[in-house]
Design a protein around this motif. Structure first.
Motif, mmCIF file in Angstrom:
data_model
loop_
_atom_site.group_PDB
_atom_site.id
_atom_site.type_symbol
_atom_site.label_atom_id
_atom_site.label_comp_id
_atom_site.label_asym_id
_atom_site.label_seq_id
_atom_site.Cartn_x
_atom_site.Cartn_y
_atom_site.Cartn_z
ATOM 1 N N MET A 186 16.611 31.590 14.212
ATOM 2 C CA MET A 186 17.178 32.370 13.116
ATOM 3 C C MET A 186 16.607 31.885 11.787
ATOM 4 N N LEU A 187 16.460 32.805 10.856
ATOM 5 C CA LEU A 187 15.939 32.485 9.533
ATOM 6 C C LEU A 187 17.094 32.153 8.609
ATOM 7 N N MET A 188 17.076 30.945 8.072
ATOM 8 C CA MET A 188 18.140 30.495 7.183
ATOM 9 C C MET A 188 17.869 30.982 5.762
ATOM 10 N N GLY A 189 18.935 30.980 4.945
ATOM 11 C CA GLY A 189 18.673 31.115 3.536
ATOM 12 C C GLY A 189 19.386 32.176 2.746
ATOM 13 N N GLU A 190 20.441 32.808 3.254
ATOM 14 C CA GLU A 190 21.175 33.768 2.431
ATOM 15 C C GLU A 190 22.084 32.979 1.476
ATOM 16 N N ILE A 191 21.433 32.079 0.742
ATOM 17 C CA ILE A 191 22.127 31.167 -0.162
ATOM 18 C C ILE A 191 21.052 30.488 -1.019
ATOM 19 N N VAL A 192 21.460 29.930 -2.136
ATOM 20 C CA VAL A 192 20.527 29.166 -2.977
ATOM 21 C C VAL A 192 21.109 27.772 -3.176
ATOM 22 N N PRO A 193 20.382 26.675 -2.839
ATOM 23 C CA PRO A 193 19.047 26.683 -2.225
ATOM 24 C C PRO A 193 19.091 27.095 -0.753
ATOM 25 N N ALA A 194 17.990 27.573 -0.263
ATOM 26 C CA ALA A 194 17.936 28.210 1.048
ATOM 27 C C ALA A 194 18.267 27.274 2.205
ATOM 28 N N ASP A 195 18.022 25.977 2.035
ATOM 29 C CA ASP A 195 18.260 25.038 3.141
ATOM 30 C C ASP A 195 19.605 24.316 3.026
ATOM 31 N N ARG A 196 20.473 24.792 2.162
ATOM 32 C CA ARG A 196 21.789 24.173 2.009
ATOM 33 C C ARG A 196 22.631 24.396 3.248
ATOM 34 N N LYS A 197 23.386 23.381 3.648
ATOM 35 C CA LYS A 197 24.258 23.464 4.821
ATOM 36 C C LYS A 197 25.724 23.425 4.384
ATOM 37 N N SER A 198 26.590 23.945 5.237
ATOM 38 C CA SER A 198 28.021 23.932 4.931
ATOM 39 C C SER A 198 28.547 22.500 4.944
ATOM 40 N N ALA A 199 29.522 22.235 4.075
ATOM 41 C CA ALA A 199 29.995 20.864 3.878
ATOM 42 C C ALA A 199 30.702 20.300 5.106
ATOM 43 N N VAL A 200 31.451 21.131 5.821
ATOM 44 C CA VAL A 200 32.279 20.627 6.916
ATOM 45 C C VAL A 200 31.515 20.532 8.229
ATOM 46 N N ARG A 201 30.833 21.621 8.615
ATOM 47 C CA ARG A 201 30.194 21.653 9.937
ATOM 48 C C ARG A 201 28.675 21.516 9.881
ATOM 49 N N GLY A 202 28.115 21.484 8.692
ATOM 50 C CA GLY A 202 26.674 21.310 8.565
ATOM 51 C C GLY A 202 25.862 22.490 9.066
ATOM 52 N N LEU A 203 26.410 23.699 8.940
ATOM 53 C CA LEU A 203 25.738 24.891 9.435
ATOM 54 C C LEU A 203 24.940 25.580 8.329
ATOM 55 N N ALA A 204 23.859 26.236 8.723
ATOM 56 C CA ALA A 204 22.995 26.936 7.775
ATOM 57 C C ALA A 204 23.558 28.313 7.458
ATOM 58 N N ALA A 205 23.220 28.813 6.277
ATOM 59 C CA ALA A 205 23.594 30.176 5.899
ATOM 60 C C ALA A 205 22.596 31.139 6.525
ATOM 61 N N VAL A 206 23.096 32.069 7.313
ATOM 62 C CA VAL A 206 22.241 33.036 8.006
ATOM 63 C C VAL A 206 22.834 34.439 7.829
ATOM 64 N N ASP A 207 21.999 35.389 7.481
ATOM 65 C CA ASP A 207 22.428 36.778 7.401
ATOM 66 C C ASP A 207 21.832 37.511 8.603
ATOM 67 N N LEU A 208 22.701 37.902 9.542
ATOM 68 C CA LEU A 208 22.233 38.480 10.792
ATOM 69 C C LEU A 208 21.442 39.778 10.535
ATOM 70 N N GLY A 209 21.921 40.578 9.588
ATOM 71 C CA GLY A 209 21.236 41.840 9.299
ATOM 72 C C GLY A 209 19.795 41.627 8.885
ATOM 73 N N TYR A 210 19.572 40.684 7.995
ATOM 74 C CA TYR A 210 18.211 40.410 7.542
ATOM 75 C C TYR A 210 17.372 39.835 8.678
ATOM 76 N N ASN A 211 17.973 39.016 9.533
ATOM 77 C CA ASN A 211 17.229 38.463 10.661
ATOM 78 C C ASN A 211 16.796 39.565 11.630
#
Length: 213
Positions: A186-211
């Protein structure tokens, strides 16, 4: 489905030949607003015209481009999002739609319309090339814009015979996109900065539609 969608769009398109602010616009039935992104429909309208031979779709394609040129064109050659929103990075989507239209149907289009689209395409390509090298752009846009910019520049390099556009597409892929693919593809990055992860679970921001696109 394409029949239904294109006919639905045509049904919402305004025809006021003496009013450039309205002619070719589409009234949104959800909010009664004239959205600026309608120029992207030039491609499906021309596809439908080519498949059916019905001139109403070619007329609709001409009208959406005419409305955008009269109402969303900025002084620098870009398109703004709509009459209330000056966000103009959406020019990349317009350039791609026009590029596909020219690539697949250029020889079939009426000469005047083809020439108009060629001029817009070259102008938008110049703007995109310059704009996406700006630090301001790098800080403002999310990964979907970079993905589309890579496509836009790659196509422009071929169509316009400009090696700098091809090089820019490769640069975006190498420096921005390759590092943003997660292990699952999956392509990460529906967020700025693109490689930022969620604070609790460390997950990447992904937009399924764009992928999927």
């Amino acid at each position: 489905l394409l029949d239904r969608w294109c006919d639905g769009l045509v049904a919402h398109q305004l025809s006021y030949p003496n009013d450039r602010g309205l002619d070719g616009a589409m009234v949104c039935s959800a909010c009664a607003y004239l959205h600026g992104r309608i120029g992207d429909t030039v491609y499906p309208f021309v596809v439908q015209w080519d498949m059916t031979g019905d001139e109403k779709y070619l007329v609709a394609a001409r009208k959406v481009i005419g409305w955008c040129e009269a109402n969303t064109l900025c002084s620098d050659g870009s398109y703004m999002n709509d009459l209330k929103t000056p966000w103009n990075y959406i020019t990349v989507f317009s350039q791609i739609a026009i590029g596909k239209t020219l690539r697949e149907f250029g020889p079939k289009l009426p000469t005047d319309f083809r020439d108009q689209l060629e001029g817009i395409y070259a102008r938008q390509s110049r703007w995109l090339y310059a704009c996406f090298q700006s630090p301001k752009t790098a800080a403002a846009v999310e990964v979907n814009y970079w993905g589309n910019q890579a496509e836009a520049m790659a196509e422009a390099g071929v169509k316009l015979g400009e090696p700098k556009y091809t090089a820019e597409a490769q640069k975006i892929v190498d420096t921005r996109l390759k590092k943003l693919f997660a292990a699952d593809g999956m392509l990460m990055g529906e967020i700025v900065p693109a490689d930022r992860k969620s604070a609790v679970r460390g997950l990447a921001a992904v937009d399924l539609g764009y992928n999927l696109e």
